[in-house]
Design an enzyme around this catalytic site. Structure first.
Site, PDB file in Angstrom:
ATOM      1  N   CYS A 276     113.446  82.624  18.842  1.00 35.82           N
ATOM      2  CA  CYS A 276     114.593  83.523  18.971  1.00 35.82           C
ATOM      3  C   CYS A 276     114.111  84.916  19.376  1.00 35.82           C
ATOM      4  O   CYS A 276     113.011  85.342  19.011  1.00 35.82           O
ATOM      5  CB  CYS A 276     115.358  83.601  17.654  1.00 35.82           C
TER       6      CYS A 276
ATOM      7  N   HIS B 160     110.278  79.558  14.381  1.00 33.90           N
ATOM      8  CA  HIS B 160     110.929  80.804  13.979  1.00 33.90           C
ATOM      9  C   HIS B 160     110.043  82.008  14.283  1.00 33.90           C
ATOM     10  O   HIS B 160     108.826  81.891  14.439  1.00 33.90           O
ATOM     11  CB  HIS B 160     111.228  80.790  12.478  1.00 33.90           C
TER      12      HIS B 160
END
Length: 423
Positions: free
Chosen positions: A224, A162
């Site tokens: 991401c 993440h």
């Protein structure tokens, strides 16, 4: 004529406002430091996990470590053969081997190693089997359809994590890496170094660049992108290089001026301002009151400085140094004195709440009456009268002490000559 009651305490609304302001300030500071604190705690937890991993490796012994490595190498070889076959038959590759979770299994934590990226301060983040949300909440994951991160030709490990999380930085600063930067993998007893040779942003379904390339040893870090929007994927690919090869570029810090830097710098600046304010307060510069005299008066009496002004007779002071200098010039002209013979005595009023006071914060109707009707001349009720001056529109206040008792509340600070320097 009705008079204001002597002011003995501040209104409750003022105290409540100060309390709320203090609480809001503390809350704002807490929000500011929250990411730093939780990231520190996450770092401590990661360090503990890595320590337990190393201790477990020492416990299981060299032969077991060798066995785990051989199993992983066999796994990667079979994976490559399956991948090549499916590619030749134009079959999409999307399957791990059934024994995936048992390969590189040192204990039941699911941790297979850890990663270090010195240039963005990623220090010893655990790598776990799988890429589920539960796994990525713990640290860096591993895509099951990719090679295990043990190095070797014909391998391509894919490690997702993440970014943009408040409670753990992980790959938040991955976009700061440049081609030529490096990262390290520590798996079993292996220490592997990879040099970044490709950085790209792709759609989530564009996975062609994650394919195994014949004869190459690759690892791709995935997160991401952009942070907060997350509609793309940032892929940073590195190729295996020798541990002994160290280039000057590797020593460059990419996130030197990150969030922590600005928060700590800002906090340091605020702390410095706070210290200067404290010194200013302790040295008596806060709430300083100035009085014009012909000599230094450390323990003044009414006889030393009795004057007649807008508030009647008393010992006159002002909170404005500029106004005090005007008083000095006026006194010198009126008494035909050399201004250089006059001084400004600086005081601070202490424990004023103990005095019977009449305070005019503004030029109110009562203030006008007090001046025009010369109430100050017969005012024996109040030991201290404070209010604005009629000769200026600025917030310049004059303080008039009307008794010897009131003068005892003056704390002498220093004496200034006409030019404002200390005497």
């Amino acid at each position: 004529m009705a008079r204001n009651k002597p002011k003995t305490s501040r209104p409750k609304s003022y105290l409540l406002r100060n309390l709320l302001s203090s609480l809001l300030f503390i809350f704002a500071i807490s929000l500011l430091f929250y990411p730093i604190v939780v990231n520190y705690l996450a770092g401590q937890q990661n360090a503990k996990s890595v320590q337990q991993y190393d201790e477990r490796l020492s416990t299981i012994g060299t032969s077991r470590v060798k066995e785990l490595l051989e199993q992983a190498q066999l796994y990667n070889a079979q994976l490559y053969n399956e991948y090549i076959y499916d590619a030749s038959q134009h079959i999409p590759w999307n399957k791990p081997f059934p024994n995936y979770n048992n390969v590189l299994k040192v204990d039941d934590s699911g941790m297979m190693g850890f990663i270090t990226i010195p240039q963005i301060n990623v220090n010893n983040i655990p790598i776990y089997h799988g890429d589920s949300e539960k796994t990525l909440a713990l640290g860096v994951g591993h895509v099951p359809q990719s090679s295990l991160p043990i190095g070797g030709i014909n391998s391509h490990a894919v490690l997702p994590a993440h970014s943009g999380r408040v409670n753990d930085t992980l790959f938040t600063n991955l976009d700061r890496l440049k081609t030529g930067d490096v990262f390290y993998l520590h798996v079993l007893k292996l220490n592997l170094k990879y040099k970044v040779n490709d950085i790209r942003v792709v759609a989530p379904n564009q996975v062609s660049s994650l394919s195994i390339e014949k004869g190459k040893d690759l690892v791709t870090l995935v997160t991401c992108y952009p942070t907060g929007i997350n509609n793309k994927r940032l892929l940073v690919t590195g190729e295996r290089t020798a541990l002994t090869k160290v280039s000057p570029q590797e020593k460059i810090q990419r996130n030197r001026f990150g969030y922590n830097f600005w928060v700590m710098s800002g906090s340091g600046a605020l702390g410095l301002v706070g210290i200067l304010y404290l010194l200013w307060w302790l040295l008596g510069l806060r709430n300083s009151l100035y009085q014009v005299a012909v000599e230094k008066l450390e323990k003044p009496t009414l006889a030393d400085g009795q004057m007649t002004g807008e508030f009647g007779e008393g010992f006159y002071l002002t909170n404005s140094k500029k106004m005090a200098k005007l008083w000095l010039a006026d006194l010198a002209e009126r008494e035909q004195l050399n201004p250089e013979q006059l001084v400004l005595n600086v005081y601070r009023l202490k424990k004023a709440k103990q005095l019977s006071r009449w305070i005019f914060k503004e030029k109110t109707e009562n203030w006008v009456r007090y001046i025009n009707e010369k109430q100050g001349y017969g005012d024996k009720k109040h030991a201290l009268v404070v209010g604005p001056m009629a000769v200026t529109d600025k917030k310049v206040m004059q303080y008039v002490l009307k008794s010897e008792e009131a003068l005892e509340h003056l704390k002498y600070i220093k004496t200034l000559k006409k030019g404002g320097s200390e005497r």
